[in-house]
Design an enzyme around this catalytic site. Structure first.
Site, short mmCIF file in Angstrom:
data_model
loop_
_atom_site.label_atom_id
_atom_site.label_comp_id
_atom_site.label_asym_id
_atom_site.label_seq_id
_atom_site.Cartn_x
_atom_site.Cartn_y
_atom_site.Cartn_z
N LYS A 87 2.28 -3.33 -10.23
CA LYS A 87 1.62 -2.06 -9.90
C LYS A 87 1.23 -1.37 -11.21
O LYS A 87 2.08 -1.13 -12.08
CB LYS A 87 2.61 -1.19 -9.13
CG LYS A 87 2.01 -0.43 -7.98
CD LYS A 87 3.12 0.21 -7.17
CE LYS A 87 2.55 1.11 -6.10
NZ LYS A 87 3.59 1.85 -5.42
O1 G3P Z 1 3.23 4.03 -2.27
C1 G3P Z 1 3.01 5.30 -2.82
C2 G3P Z 1 3.92 6.27 -2.18
O2 G3P Z 1 5.24 5.92 -2.47
C3 G3P Z 1 3.71 7.69 -2.47
O3 G3P Z 1 4.21 8.33 -1.36
O4 G3P Z 1 5.20 10.13 -0.07
O5 G3P Z 1 5.55 10.02 -2.56
O6 G3P Z 1 3.33 10.63 -1.60
P1 G3P Z 1 4.59 9.88 -1.41
#
Ligand code: G3P
Length: 218
Positions: A87
């Site tokens: 990533k």
């Molecule tokens: O895969 C990306 C994700 O982990 C971000 O999610 O909920 O932290 O915006 P969030």
């Protein structure tokens, strides 16, 4: 549409994997920290454990922000297991690192994508996956699903091979709307995947069937 789970929690990965519908896992430094995994050796070990559980498409994020550092980390991470997808953030050196990985057969997922322009750059650089964070887009008062639609449309125009991986999913409806928009992959928390199961008419209907069956046995 492929289903990835967005967590570094082994219990949750197991639960989703046991359903038989899991195609991969995405992690990030925040998710790793949430599980209390500390130190490089333990972090790398944790990635290997996830790879052995799921067998494919396990995103592991680089920490460096310069080209040389990202390439060094990409080599190390990709050597851990064939399931690893490196990533890489959508920054200038990240674009260069994506291209280097593509030229050197290292699979990548371009992360922290919030616009169609960034998604075009990721595809041009040869990323295997592009991760628009739709929940965070919604939080900022834009439309996350509309961004997915836009990227899917643009990629279709040019036959880009990069898969659109809808990330930062917050609820089951996000998954359904991303499927409508043509996302190739959704990476979701376990709660959103399980939320897809729910419908009150299913519960009412099942209860009725079981009661009627009991009557026929009396
Ligand atoms: O895969 C990306 C994700 O982990 C971000 O999610 O909920 O932290 O915006 P969030």
């Amino acid at each position: 549409m492929k289903f990835f789970i967005d967590t570094a929690n082994l219990q949750q990965i197991k639960e989703a994997n046991d359903l038989g519908i899991l195609d991969g896992v995405t992690t990030n430094p925040s998710l790793m920290a949430k599980e209390g995994i500390k130190g490089e050796e333990n972090i790398l070990k944790h990635y290997v454990t996830i790879c052995e559980m799921v067998g494919k498409n396990v995103s592991a994020e680089v920490i460096s922000t310069d080209f040389d550092g990202m390439v060094k980390e990409a080599k190390k991470l990709s050597a851990l297991h064939p399931a690893i997808v490196v990533k890489i953030p959508m920054i200038k050196d990240g674009v260069k690192a994506l291209k280097w990985c593509s030229d050197n057969n290292i699979k990548t997922n371009c992360t922290l994508v919030f616009s169609a322009g960034q998604a075009i750059l990721a595809a041009k650089a040869g990323a295997n996956f592009v991760s628009p964070f739709i929940g965070r887009v919604d939080d900022s008062n834009w439309d996350g699903v509309q961004l997915i639609e836009q990227i899917v449309h643009i990629y279709g125009n040019y036959g880009y091979k990069t898969e659109v991986l809808a990330a930062s999913i917050r609820n089951p409806l996000h998954i359904v709307r991303c499927a409508e928009a043509g996302a190739d992959v959704c990476t979701c928390p376990l709660s959103s995947i399980m939320g897809l199961l729910k419908h009150p008419l299913t519960d009412i209907g099942l209860q009725q069937f079981l009661e009627d069956h009991k009557k026929s046995q009396a």
